[in-house]
Design an enzyme around this catalytic site. Structure first.
Site, short mmCIF file in Angstrom:
data_model
loop_
_atom_site.label_atom_id
_atom_site.label_comp_id
_atom_site.label_asym_id
_atom_site.label_seq_id
_atom_site.Cartn_x
_atom_site.Cartn_y
_atom_site.Cartn_z
N CYS A 36 0.88 -1.17 0.00
CA CYS A 36 0.00 0.00 0.00
C CYS A 36 0.92 1.21 0.00
N ASP A 37 0.36 2.40 0.10
CA ASP A 37 1.20 3.60 -0.03
C ASP A 37 1.78 4.07 1.30
N LYS A 69 -1.73 -7.26 4.30
CA LYS A 69 -1.38 -7.10 2.88
C LYS A 69 0.12 -7.27 2.66
N CYS A 160 -5.56 12.45 -3.54
CA CYS A 160 -4.97 11.82 -2.37
C CYS A 160 -3.59 12.41 -2.10
N HIS A 196 -4.92 -2.76 10.01
CA HIS A 196 -4.61 -3.22 8.66
C HIS A 196 -4.87 -2.14 7.61
N ASP A 240 -17.13 19.02 6.16
CA ASP A 240 -15.94 19.32 6.97
C ASP A 240 -15.57 20.80 6.97
N GLY A 618 -15.50 4.84 0.23
CA GLY A 618 -14.42 4.80 1.23
C GLY A 618 -14.64 3.69 2.23
N HIS A 690 -14.61 1.14 -2.53
CA HIS A 690 -13.88 1.59 -3.71
C HIS A 690 -13.28 0.41 -4.47
N1 MGD Z 1 -13.65 6.56 -7.68
C1 MGD Z 1 -12.65 6.62 -6.81
N2 MGD Z 1 -11.46 7.02 -7.21
C2 MGD Z 1 -10.41 7.05 -6.35
C3 MGD Z 1 -10.56 6.70 -4.99
C4 MGD Z 1 -11.87 6.27 -4.57
O1 MGD Z 1 -12.08 5.93 -3.41
N3 MGD Z 1 -12.87 6.23 -5.50
N4 MGD Z 1 -9.47 6.72 -4.16
C5 MGD Z 1 -8.36 7.60 -4.52
C6 MGD Z 1 -7.17 7.29 -3.75
S1 MGD Z 1 -7.24 7.57 -2.08
C7 MGD Z 1 -6.01 6.83 -4.31
S2 MGD Z 1 -4.63 6.63 -3.33
C8 MGD Z 1 -5.93 6.55 -5.74
C9 MGD Z 1 -5.17 5.26 -6.04
O2 MGD Z 1 -5.12 5.07 -7.42
P1 MGD Z 1 -4.09 4.04 -8.05
O3 MGD Z 1 -2.75 4.48 -7.71
O4 MGD Z 1 -4.43 3.83 -9.46
O5 MGD Z 1 -4.36 2.73 -7.18
P2 MGD Z 1 -4.64 1.23 -7.48
O6 MGD Z 1 -6.07 1.01 -7.69
O7 MGD Z 1 -3.97 0.53 -6.37
O8 MGD Z 1 -3.91 0.86 -8.84
C10 MGD Z 1 -2.56 0.67 -8.88
C11 MGD Z 1 -2.19 -0.35 -9.91
O9 MGD Z 1 -0.78 -0.44 -9.89
C12 MGD Z 1 -0.41 -1.79 -10.04
N5 MGD Z 1 0.92 -1.93 -9.40
C13 MGD Z 1 1.21 -2.22 -8.12
N6 MGD Z 1 2.54 -2.23 -7.92
C14 MGD Z 1 3.11 -1.92 -9.11
C15 MGD Z 1 4.47 -1.76 -9.53
O10 MGD Z 1 5.40 -1.95 -8.77
N7 MGD Z 1 4.66 -1.39 -10.83
C16 MGD Z 1 3.63 -1.19 -11.69
N8 MGD Z 1 3.89 -0.78 -12.92
N9 MGD Z 1 2.34 -1.38 -11.32
C17 MGD Z 1 2.08 -1.73 -10.05
C18 MGD Z 1 -1.49 -2.58 -9.35
O11 MGD Z 1 -1.58 -3.87 -9.93
C19 MGD Z 1 -2.74 -1.73 -9.59
O12 MGD Z 1 -3.49 -2.18 -10.66
O13 MGD Z 1 -7.23 6.42 -6.27
C20 MGD Z 1 -8.04 7.54 -6.00
N10 MGD Z 1 -9.20 7.43 -6.83
N1 MGD Z 2 -6.37 -2.09 3.94
C1 MGD Z 2 -6.30 -0.94 3.26
N2 MGD Z 2 -5.71 0.13 3.82
C2 MGD Z 2 -5.62 1.29 3.14
C3 MGD Z 2 -6.08 1.41 1.81
C4 MGD Z 2 -6.71 0.26 1.24
O1 MGD Z 2 -7.19 0.29 0.10
N3 MGD Z 2 -6.80 -0.89 2.00
N4 MGD Z 2 -5.92 2.58 1.12
C5 MGD Z 2 -4.95 3.55 1.62
C6 MGD Z 2 -5.22 4.87 1.03
S1 MGD Z 2 -4.63 5.19 -0.52
C7 MGD Z 2 -5.87 5.83 1.68
S2 MGD Z 2 -6.07 7.36 0.97
C8 MGD Z 2 -6.34 5.61 3.05
C9 MGD Z 2 -7.77 6.04 3.25
O2 MGD Z 2 -8.15 5.68 4.54
P1 MGD Z 2 -8.97 6.65 5.46
O3 MGD Z 2 -8.39 8.01 5.41
O4 MGD Z 2 -9.09 6.05 6.79
O5 MGD Z 2 -10.34 6.71 4.66
P2 MGD Z 2 -11.58 5.75 4.61
O6 MGD Z 2 -11.28 4.41 5.21
O7 MGD Z 2 -12.09 5.78 3.24
O8 MGD Z 2 -12.65 6.51 5.50
C10 MGD Z 2 -12.32 6.98 6.78
C11 MGD Z 2 -13.52 7.51 7.48
O9 MGD Z 2 -14.03 8.67 6.82
C12 MGD Z 2 -15.41 8.72 7.09
N5 MGD Z 2 -16.05 9.68 6.20
C13 MGD Z 2 -16.68 9.45 5.03
N6 MGD Z 2 -17.10 10.62 4.49
C14 MGD Z 2 -16.73 11.61 5.33
C15 MGD Z 2 -16.85 13.03 5.33
O10 MGD Z 2 -17.40 13.64 4.41
N7 MGD Z 2 -16.30 13.71 6.35
C16 MGD Z 2 -15.68 13.09 7.39
N8 MGD Z 2 -15.16 13.84 8.36
N9 MGD Z 2 -15.57 11.74 7.44
C17 MGD Z 2 -16.05 11.02 6.41
C18 MGD Z 2 -15.84 7.29 6.96
O11 MGD Z 2 -17.04 7.05 7.68
C19 MGD Z 2 -14.67 6.52 7.53
O12 MGD Z 2 -14.84 6.14 8.86
O13 MGD Z 2 -6.27 4.26 3.42
C20 MGD Z 2 -5.05 3.66 3.13
N10 MGD Z 2 -5.07 2.36 3.75
S1 SF4 Z 3 2.76 -3.55 5.79
FE1 SF4 Z 3 0.61 -3.06 5.34
S2 SF4 Z 3 0.36 -0.89 5.96
FE2 SF4 Z 3 2.55 -1.31 5.78
S3 SF4 Z 3 3.06 -0.70 3.65
FE3 SF4 Z 3 2.66 -2.92 3.65
S4 SF4 Z 3 0.51 -3.05 3.08
FE4 SF4 Z 3 0.84 -0.94 3.76
MO MO Z 4 -5.18 7.31 -1.18
#
Ligand code: MGD
Ligand code: MGD
Ligand code: SF4
Ligand code: MO
Length: 759
Positions: A36-37, A69, A160, A196, A240, A618, A690
């Protein structure tokens, strides 16, 4: 992307590695998990050239940072679905018919076709979408694009952290990194790190609470963080910014701010005060649904229990009022005196001893004329070159370089503007689209428009580990290596002055290659090999480390993290990296760009009786990262189907039972999910997950492995009511919708899928 390592270099330097004695036949490497990131520091254990185990770091400050993960990575990456060979499309686009080719054949053809597109339509007809946490290229992609002359680069960071960085600059010139480890009060706006999910951040928060830090959480849902909070504000989704106006009202009226700091280091306090006066607590209570006294209590706790932090949150990155919500966080940090103090919000700059990624990108070589062509420059321009140009002079003044592409979010094309142009609805045609470590059709708003945009291209190239729904629409799919299979040197793209090191644990399988090799290959195919002159990633890292006079290998053998010594209140010597040198509560730059110089609040459009509910996307699932990992059997056992959370009240109103299949629908599309009734959800709100697709199901344009049935991006709207004005990012937190029992709509989803196929 964020990697909140504690901002405590002394403890990191002193940390004694209790390197465990490896078992016979086991090789250990220090790595950074990129499943993850979060980029946790971990240790990999290999046998006979294959990683068999990932465990947490031997460095005591990272000891607990490991989640399922990361543990599952060796298995997930050894999955038979992993792409091993370059694939070239042979049938219609999206037909799922491929032939295997060599990298050299693929690169030669891609290079020839790209050169012809650039010659016929201009360099701006080439666009790239990439997420640097998945596929770190350390700026090499932008470097090549800048030399070719195209400004059209976008990324998941648009929703993000990258966009937050760009907005932060409009207040104090840089992006803050909250010193959670030493803070006395922590505010989570939505953001809900769990064991997690963002494990390292979760651990930092738990440690902070254990030593007495207060926790304030605003969340419409009673999240796990809300349960542990000193104050939980059950806020209306998407409100917010209104809440933060309420806090400012209390803090200013009760004079709880840092008067010296405001007097000496800010501009526009009087104008801000006038705007804040438009938000009496009764109004804020109505807009947010929270109790006025509780809002006031939280504001007082934040202002008086300092140093406090509002750690970065993606929740305010994805709202109609995103720019204002982020600006309001910045303003609170500043006027309460929390900027650049221990336990507060540090402004760190780039690591001093490293050639940073912005320098690699070479933004000075692309002409002003080409920069001006960046899509979105005329409307939602805040994180485009035009928007960020306000900071060239001050950044040079303080950080010694004009450009600072913090979190890679400060020279971007807004995704909505890009995809419209790619679909033929922009000021000029875009004809070639590359996506690298990014699943673009599912990762922004309005997925069907993005599909149309991709289908409208002459050349589509994916660099991927798996055959994602987006990759299924490519002309070339080139197989990518993983974090186990390459060395890494991460700076935090300006978010923190830290370098982090990850050793290569095993050879990449099949023909999988790194993003470095991908871009080196593209540079060669464009007859510009001099742009990536290094033979290997290690050579490139040696180049970036040359100021230190050590090699990548020496450094990565000796440590896994290297901080610059912390310095606080640097602004007293240098001023802030803004045009006035002060914190700009009222922003002349925003005004000049045609926006409100102060934060404001756009209320929701009136409720449409056809779509009486609100959805947000989310609440991340433990077993997956974003749209990834759906192929891992163990993870799918935990989350077999996409699930919509609703409250018991909503379930009763619509006569829905636990586990029942429903369609969540709005004007854009309908998606299928199973209902899960949750006490923690408020009435009227629907959580949709998502990024759902099912890799085991039918590939190709009509199905996209279930993405057309389940993906949230189909109901994420990108029309003006739902876009943040300044950044053009979609509102994912509070979209009008309705829920219907599955039967009639199941047919609608099928019909819609067929319609997409027919196009
Ligand atoms: N509609 C909608 N859009 C969103 C969000 C949402 O909740 N809803 N969330 C937003 C957020 S918070 C984020 S962080 C972004 C994430 O957006 P993306 O960065 O596109 O995230 P992923 O869906 O993880 O897609 C990453 C892809 O990279 C591939 N990958 C993994 N590791 C590697 C590698 O080492 N090399 C290469 N070349 N590929 C690799 C994986 O197989 C995966 O298909 O999306 C955002 N967009
Ligand atoms: N296992 C796992 N971990 C991850 C990821 C994953 O895909 N899987 N993705 C990673 C990434 S890229 C990101 S960006 C983070 C995201 O992770 P978080 O920042 O924790 O985001 P979410 O889990 O989408 O939602 C967090 C909270 O926001 C609340 N919420 C929804 N809408 C609103 C609103 O309008 N206002 C407020 N104040 N709260 C609201 C929801 O009820 C929820 O409890 O997680 C990271 N960690
Ligand atoms: S150990 Fe889990 S939280 Fe840490 S970078 Fe790997 S996937 Fe993300
Ligand atoms: Mo993200």
């Amino acid at each position: 992307m964020a990697a909140p390592v504690p901002y405590d270099p002394q403890s990191a330097a002193d940390a004694k590695f209790q390197k465990r004695t490896p078992r016979p036949g086991v090789t250990t490497k220090r790595a950074m998990c990129a499943s993850c990131d979060m980029y946790c520091n971990v240790v990999t254990e290999s046998k006979q050239g294959r990683v068999v185990r990932v465990r947490s770091s031997d460095n005591p400050i990272f000891r607990d940072n490991i989640c399922m993960k990361g543990i599952m990575a060796p298995k997930g990456l050894a999955n038979p679905n992993r792409l091993m060979q370059p694939l070239k499309r042979v049938g219609e686009r999206g037909s799922g018919e491929w032939e295997q080719v060599t990298w050299e054949e693929a690169l030669a053809d891609i290079g020839a076709r790209l050169k012809s597109i650039v010659a016929n339509h201009g360099p701006e007809a080439w666009a790239v979408s990439s997420s640097m946490w998945n596929a770190p290229d350390h700026g090499l992609g932008r470097r090549i694009m800048n030399h070719v002359g195209t400004p059209n680069w976008t990324s998941g960071v648009a929703l993000c952290a990258g966009n937050t960085a760009a907005v932060n600059r409009f207040t104090y010139g840089w992006f803050v990194n909250g010193d959670v480890a030493n803070s006395k009060c922590i505010v989570l706006l939505g953001h809900n790190p769990r064991r997690h999910s963002w494990t390292a951040m979760y651990n930092l928060l738990r440690q902070a609470q254990a030593r007495g830090a207060k926790l304030i959480v605003a969340d419409p849902r009673r999240s796990s963080s809300a349960e542990r909070a000193d104050i939980w504000l059950p806020i209306k989704v998407g409100s917010d910014a209104a809440l933060l106006f309420g806090w400012l009202k209390v803090i200013i009226d009760e004079a709880l701010y840092d008067k010296d700091f405001v007097a000496n280091w800010t501009v526009g306090f009087e104008e801000l005060k006038q705007r804040v006066d438009e938000f009496p607590l009764e109004r804020v209570a109505r807009l947010t649904g929270c109790d006025a006294e509780m809002i006031a209590e939280a504001a007082r706790m934040y202002a008086t229990t300092g140093p406090a932090v509002i750690p970065w949150t993606p929740i305010t990155d994805m709202q109609r009022n995103s720019t204002s919500a982020i600006r309001l966080q910045c303003i609170l940090r500043a006027i309460c005196g929390y900027l650049d103090v221990p336990g507060g919000e540090t402004l760190q700059g780039f690591p001093k001893d490293l050639i940073n990624e912005t320098q690699i990108e070479m933004h000075h070589v692309i002409s002003e004329e080409q920069k001006a062509k960046q899509l979105g420059s005329d409307d939602h321009l805040l994180f485009t070159y035009r928007g960020q140009d306000c900071f060239r002079e001050p950044t040079k003044r303080i950080h010694g370089q004009e450009y600072a592409n913090i979190v890679t979010g400060c020279a971007m094309t807004p995704p909505s503007s890009l995809f419209r142009a790619m679909a033929g609805e922009g000021p000029y045609p875009v004809k070639a689209f590359f996506f690298i470590g990014n699943n673009p059709i599912m990762s922004y708003g309005n997925m069907r428009l993005i599909i149309k945009a991709v289908m409208n291209q002459e050349l589509v190239v994916a660099h991927e580990q798996f055959m994602t729904p987006s990759a299924q629409l490519a002309d070339y799919v080139l197989p990518a290596d993983s974090w186990l299979e390459r060395p890494m040197l991460m700076d935090m793209c300006g978010w923190g002055a830290v370098m982090r090191f990850s050793q290569k644990s095993m050879e990449p399988p099949g023909e999988c290659r790194s993003t470095f090799d991908f871009w080196k290959g593209i540079a060669g195919a464009l007859d510009r090999p001099e742009l990536v002159p290094w033979d290997t990633l290690e050579d490139f890292y040696d180049y970036r480390l040359q100021k230190l006079g050590v090699t990548w290998e020496e450094l990565s053998e000796s440590t896994d993290v290297r901080f610059d010594p912390p310095e606080y209140r640097k602004y007293r010597k240098t001023g802030f990296a803004t045009p006035t040198g002060k914190v700009e509560l009222w922003s002349e730059s925003l005004k000049r760009l045609g926006f409100d110089p102060l934060p404001y609040f756009r209320e929701d459009p009136p409720v449409d009786p056809d779509y009486p509910l609100k959805l947000f996307t989310g609440v991340r699932e433990d077993g997956f990262f974003q749209t990834g990992h759906r192929h891992i059997e163990e993870m799918r056992k935990r989350h077999p189907e996409p699930v919509a959370f609703i409250s018991p009240g909503t379930a009763e109103k619509y006569d829905l039972g636990d586990g029942e299949w429903v369609e969540v629908e709005n004007e854009l599309a309908a998606i299928s999910m199973q209902v899960e009734i949750k006490e923690a959800m408020p009435d009227g709100l629907v959580r949709i997950p998502h990024g759902w697709w099912k890799p085991e199901t039918r590939q190709g344009a009509g199905h996209l492995s279930g993405a057309l049935r389940y993906a949230d991006a189909q109901v994420c709207r990108d029309d003006d009511d739902y876009l943040d004005r300044e950044q053009g990012i979609p509102h994912l937190k509070g979209v009008a919708c309705r829920i219907l029992k599955a039967a009639p709509l199941e047919r609608k989803v099928e019909a819609d899928a067929d319609a997409v196929l027919a196009k």
